[in-house]
Design a protein around this motif. Structure first.
Motif, PDB file in Angstrom:
ATOM      1  N   UNK A 289      50.337  35.352  45.919  1.00 33.98           N
ATOM      2  CA  UNK A 289      50.007  34.504  47.064  1.00 33.98           C
ATOM      3  C   UNK A 289      51.288  34.027  47.745  1.00 33.98           C
ATOM      4  N   UNK A 290      51.237  33.853  49.047  1.00 32.55           N
ATOM      5  CA  UNK A 290      52.384  33.320  49.765  1.00 32.55           C
ATOM      6  C   UNK A 290      52.410  31.800  49.730  1.00 32.55           C
ATOM      7  N   UNK A 291      53.554  31.184  50.003  1.00 30.87           N
ATOM      8  CA  UNK A 291      53.633  29.720  49.982  1.00 30.87           C
ATOM      9  C   UNK A 291      52.727  29.067  51.010  1.00 30.87           C
TER      10      UNK A 291
ATOM     11  N   UNK B 274      39.211  32.554  44.959  1.00 30.65           N
ATOM     12  CA  UNK B 274      38.854  33.792  45.669  1.00 30.65           C
ATOM     13  C   UNK B 274      37.813  33.519  46.748  1.00 30.65           C
ATOM     14  N   UNK B 275      36.820  32.686  46.425  1.00 33.02           N
ATOM     15  CA  UNK B 275      35.780  32.352  47.406  1.00 33.02           C
ATOM     16  C   UNK B 275      36.374  31.581  48.573  1.00 33.02           C
ATOM     17  N   UNK B 276      37.327  30.691  48.275  1.00 32.45           N
ATOM     18  CA  UNK B 276      37.956  29.895  49.335  1.00 32.45           C
ATOM     19  C   UNK B 276      38.759  30.787  50.286  1.00 32.45           C
ATOM     20  N   UNK B 277      39.531  31.713  49.733  1.00 33.58           N
ATOM     21  CA  UNK B 277      40.317  32.630  50.572  1.00 33.58           C
ATOM     22  C   UNK B 277      39.393  33.479  51.439  1.00 33.58           C
ATOM     23  N   UNK B 278      38.307  33.961  50.856  1.00 33.59           N
ATOM     24  CA  UNK B 278      37.354  34.776  51.622  1.00 33.59           C
ATOM     25  C   UNK B 278      36.724  33.957  52.746  1.00 33.59           C
ATOM     26  N   UNK B 279      36.424  32.693  52.467  1.00 36.72           N
ATOM     27  CA  UNK B 279      35.840  31.824  53.492  1.00 36.72           C
ATOM     28  C   UNK B 279      36.840  31.520  54.602  1.00 36.72           C
ATOM     29  N   UNK B 280      38.103  31.405  54.241  1.00 38.22           N
ATOM     30  CA  UNK B 280      39.141  31.083  55.241  1.00 38.22           C
ATOM     31  C   UNK B 280      39.516  32.281  56.096  1.00 38.22           C
ATOM     32  N   UNK B 281      39.789  33.410  55.426  1.00 38.20           N
ATOM     33  CA  UNK B 281      40.401  34.548  56.114  1.00 38.20           C
ATOM     34  C   UNK B 281      39.547  35.804  56.140  1.00 38.20           C
ATOM     35  N   UNK B 282      38.442  35.805  55.399  1.00 34.76           N
ATOM     36  CA  UNK B 282      37.615  37.003  55.339  1.00 34.76           C
ATOM     37  C   UNK B 282      38.244  38.127  54.552  1.00 34.76           C
ATOM     38  N   UNK B 283      39.238  37.821  53.729  1.00 34.04           N
ATOM     39  CA  UNK B 283      39.934  38.838  52.931  1.00 34.04           C
ATOM     40  C   UNK B 283      39.932  38.415  51.462  1.00 34.04           C
TER      41      UNK B 283
ATOM     42  N   UNK C 115      49.361  30.418  36.324  1.00 33.32           N
ATOM     43  CA  UNK C 115      49.313  31.154  35.060  1.00 33.32           C
ATOM     44  C   UNK C 115      48.886  32.601  35.277  1.00 33.32           C
ATOM     45  N   UNK C 116      47.919  32.822  36.175  1.00 28.94           N
ATOM     46  CA  UNK C 116      47.461  34.175  36.452  1.00 28.94           C
ATOM     47  C   UNK C 116      48.559  35.013  37.104  1.00 28.94           C
ATOM     48  N   UNK C 117      49.362  34.389  37.931  1.00 29.58           N
ATOM     49  CA  UNK C 117      50.508  35.103  38.520  1.00 29.58           C
ATOM     50  C   UNK C 117      51.487  35.541  37.425  1.00 29.58           C
ATOM     51  N   UNK C 118      51.714  34.652  36.468  1.00 35.94           N
ATOM     52  CA  UNK C 118      52.630  34.998  35.371  1.00 35.94           C
ATOM     53  C   UNK C 118      52.053  36.135  34.529  1.00 35.94           C
ATOM     54  N   UNK C 119      50.749  36.066  34.237  1.00 34.57           N
ATOM     55  CA  UNK C 119      50.126  37.105  33.419  1.00 34.57           C
ATOM     56  C   UNK C 119      50.148  38.464  34.125  1.00 34.57           C
ATOM     57  N   UNK C 120      50.061  38.425  35.451  1.00 33.25           N
ATOM     58  CA  UNK C 120      50.108  39.681  36.202  1.00 33.25           C
ATOM     59  C   UNK C 120      51.540  40.172  36.414  1.00 33.25           C
ATOM     60  N   UNK C 121      52.508  39.321  36.087  1.00 31.49           N
ATOM     61  CA  UNK C 121      53.902  39.716  36.227  1.00 31.49           C
ATOM     62  C   UNK C 121      54.373  39.763  37.663  1.00 31.49           C
TER      63      UNK C 121
END
Length: 388
Positions: free
Chosen positions: A73-75, A58-67, A134-140
Motif C-alpha cells: 500500500x502507498x502512504x 479490502x472492502x474499504x479500498x473497493x468501496x473507495x476506488x473500485x479496485x 504485519x501482513x506486509x511483513x509476511x508478504x516480504x
C-alpha cells in the motif's frame, strides 16, 4: 525475517489451521505442520482478527476506488484510511466532506462491514493498521507504516479522538464478588444426601467451575484462552507455606502454573505464576474428582453430567462466569471474563500490593498497561471525589 517466513502468505477467508501457502515443492504434510505451528505460535484469535481486519480493509479500498487492495500500500492510502476512520464528529457537522464519504460508508454498510455510527474506536483503527503492517511483513513487501508522517498522523488522530473508551466488561469481578461467587459454589459442591442424577451432574460442574474461576482470579486474572488451554503438565505442586491461620494447620497449600505462550509472553520465557490457599484447594479437589492425570485441566461437561476428554472452549469460560454470576443475583450482561483480570488488578492495587509484584502475577511488561485495567467502581464515593 528469514526466507521461510517471507514465503508464508496467509490466505485469509479460509480456516486458520490451513491458512498458509508455502513455496512450491513443500510436501503437503510439511505444509500442515507449518500451518499448525503458525496457528499455535501466532494464536487462533490473532489469526481470526487478522483475517477480519484484512477483509475490512479490502472492502474499504473497493468501496473507495473500485479496485483491489494494492501490495504494497502507498502512504496516501494509509493516511486516507486514518482520515476516514478517526474523524471528528463535531467537525463533520460543520463540514459534510469531513471524514468518511457517504458513498463509501453506504457501500460498507450494505456489505455488512460497517455497523457503528460515527468515527471508529482508536483501538480498532490501531489494531487494523497493525494487522495491515504485519501482513506486509509476511508478504516480504515494503510498507509505509514506519514513515514519520504516517506515525505522526496516527498518533495525533488517536490523541484527538473524543470517542470514549469502551470497556470489555462493564463491571469488574473484584475480590469481594469473587468470594461471594465461590461461597455460592461451595454449597453446590456438597455431596447430596441421596444420589440424585441431576444433582450429581450439577455438583460435578460446580466443582469444575469453582476451580476454574478461583484459578482464573488467583493466578493473576488469567485470560479465558489461558484457562481453557491449561494443561495438567503446566501445574507445579509446591510445599505448603507456613501460616498462623488456624484454618490451615498444615500450612497454606501452594501451586505454580507454568505459562507458556500467551498474548504477551513467549514459551521460551519460562514464566510461572503462583497460587495459595482456597484456589489451590479448589483446583486439587476438581483434579481428584475428575481423575485428571494428563491433558487438559478444565474438561467439558454436558448438561447430563457426561465428562469429555477435551477442554471447554474460551467462549465457554466466559459463559461459565456469566451464568454463575447470574445465580447470585448479578446482571450477567454487565460482566465478561475480561472483568476478572481488571478485578484482580484493581483489588490488588487497592489492597496496597506493589505494582511490580502484581505484574509478576499478571505478566504485564508495562506499568501503563497494568494501570489501564484499574477501575475503582467506588471512586465517586471516595474522599478524592468529595474534596471540595
Amino acid at each position: 525475517m528469514d526466507r521461510a517466513e517471507k514465503n508464508i502468505i496467509p490466505v485469509l477467508g479460509t480456516d486458520p489451521s490451513t491458512s498458509v501457502d508455502l513455496v512450491d515443492g513443500l510436501a503437503a504434510s510439511d505444509s500442515k505442520t507449518i500451518a499448525h505451528l503458525l496457528k499455535t505460535g501466532i494464536g487462533a484469535n490473532t489469526l481470526r482478527a487478522t483475517r477480519s481486519d484484512l477483509s475490512y480493509i479490502e472492502a474499504w479500498v473497493l468501496a473507495c476506488d473500485g479496485t483491489s487492495l494494492p501490495w504494497p500500500p502507498g502512504p496516501e492510502l494509509v493516511l486516507r484510511f486514518i482520515a476516514h476512520h478517526l474523524w471528528d464528529a463535531d467537525q463533520r457537522v460543520i463540514d459534510p466532506d469531513h471524514g468518511m464519504p457517504d458513498h463509501v460508508r453506504a457501500t460498507l454498510v450494505k456489505g455488512g462491514y460497517l455497523r457503528a455510527e460515527g468515527p471508529h474506536a482508536p483501538a480498532t483503527v490501531e489494531r487494523r493498521i497493525a494487522s495491515w503492517r504485519a501482513l506486509c511483513r509476511w508478504r516480504g513487501v515494503e510498507h509505509p507504516f514506519s514513515r514519520d508522517d504516517v506515525k505522526r498522523t496516527l498518533r495525533s488522530a488517536v490523541r484527538a479522538s473524543t470517542r470514549s473508551r469502551h470497556r470489555k466488561s462493564q463491571r469488574n469481578v473484584d475480590l469481594q464478588l469473587m468470594e461471594d461467587l465461590l461461597d455460592s459454589l461451595d454449597a453446590r459442591c456438597s455431596p447430596a444426601p441421596l444420589k440424585i442424577k441431576e444433582h450429581e451432574a450439577d455438583r460435578l460442574r460446580s466443582i469444575r467451575d469453582r476451580a476454574l474461576l478461583s484459578v482464573m482470579f488467583a493466578s493473576g486474572g488469567r485470560r479465558r484462552s489461558e484457562i481453557s488451554n491449561l494443561m495438567f503438565g503446566q501445574l507445579i505442586d509446591l510445599d505448603p507455606l507456613p501460616t498462623d491461620n488456624p484454618e490451615w494447620p498444615d500450612g497454606l497449600p501452594s501451586m505454580g502454573i507454568r505459562i507458556g505462550r500467551s498474548k504477551t509472553t513467549d514459551a521460551r520465557d519460562d514464566n510461572a505464576v503462583f497460587m495459595t490457599g482456597r484456589s489451590v484447594e479448589a483446583l486439587r479437589y476438581w483434579i481428584s474428582a475428575a481423575d485428571i492425570t494428563s491433558g487438559p485441566v478444565f474438561l467439558r461437561i454436558d448438561r447430563w453430567g457426561k465428562m469429555f476428554d477435551y477442554s471447554i472452549s474460551a467462549h465457554s469460560v466466559n459463559q461459565v462466569l456469566k451464568s454463575r454470576l447470574a445465580e447470585i443475583g448479578c446482571e450477567a450482561a454487565d460482566f465478561s471474563a475480561h472483568g476478572v483480570r481488571a478485578g484482580y488488578i484493581t483489588s490488588a492495587l487497592k489492597a496496597g500490593i506493589p505494582a511490580p509484584e502484581i505484574m509478576e502475577q499478571t505478566l504485564h511488561r508495562s506499568l501503563d498497561t497494568l494501570m489501564g485495567y484499574f477501575k475503582d467502581e467506588e471512586q465517586r464515593q471516595g474522599k478524592a471525589a468529595r474534596l471540595l
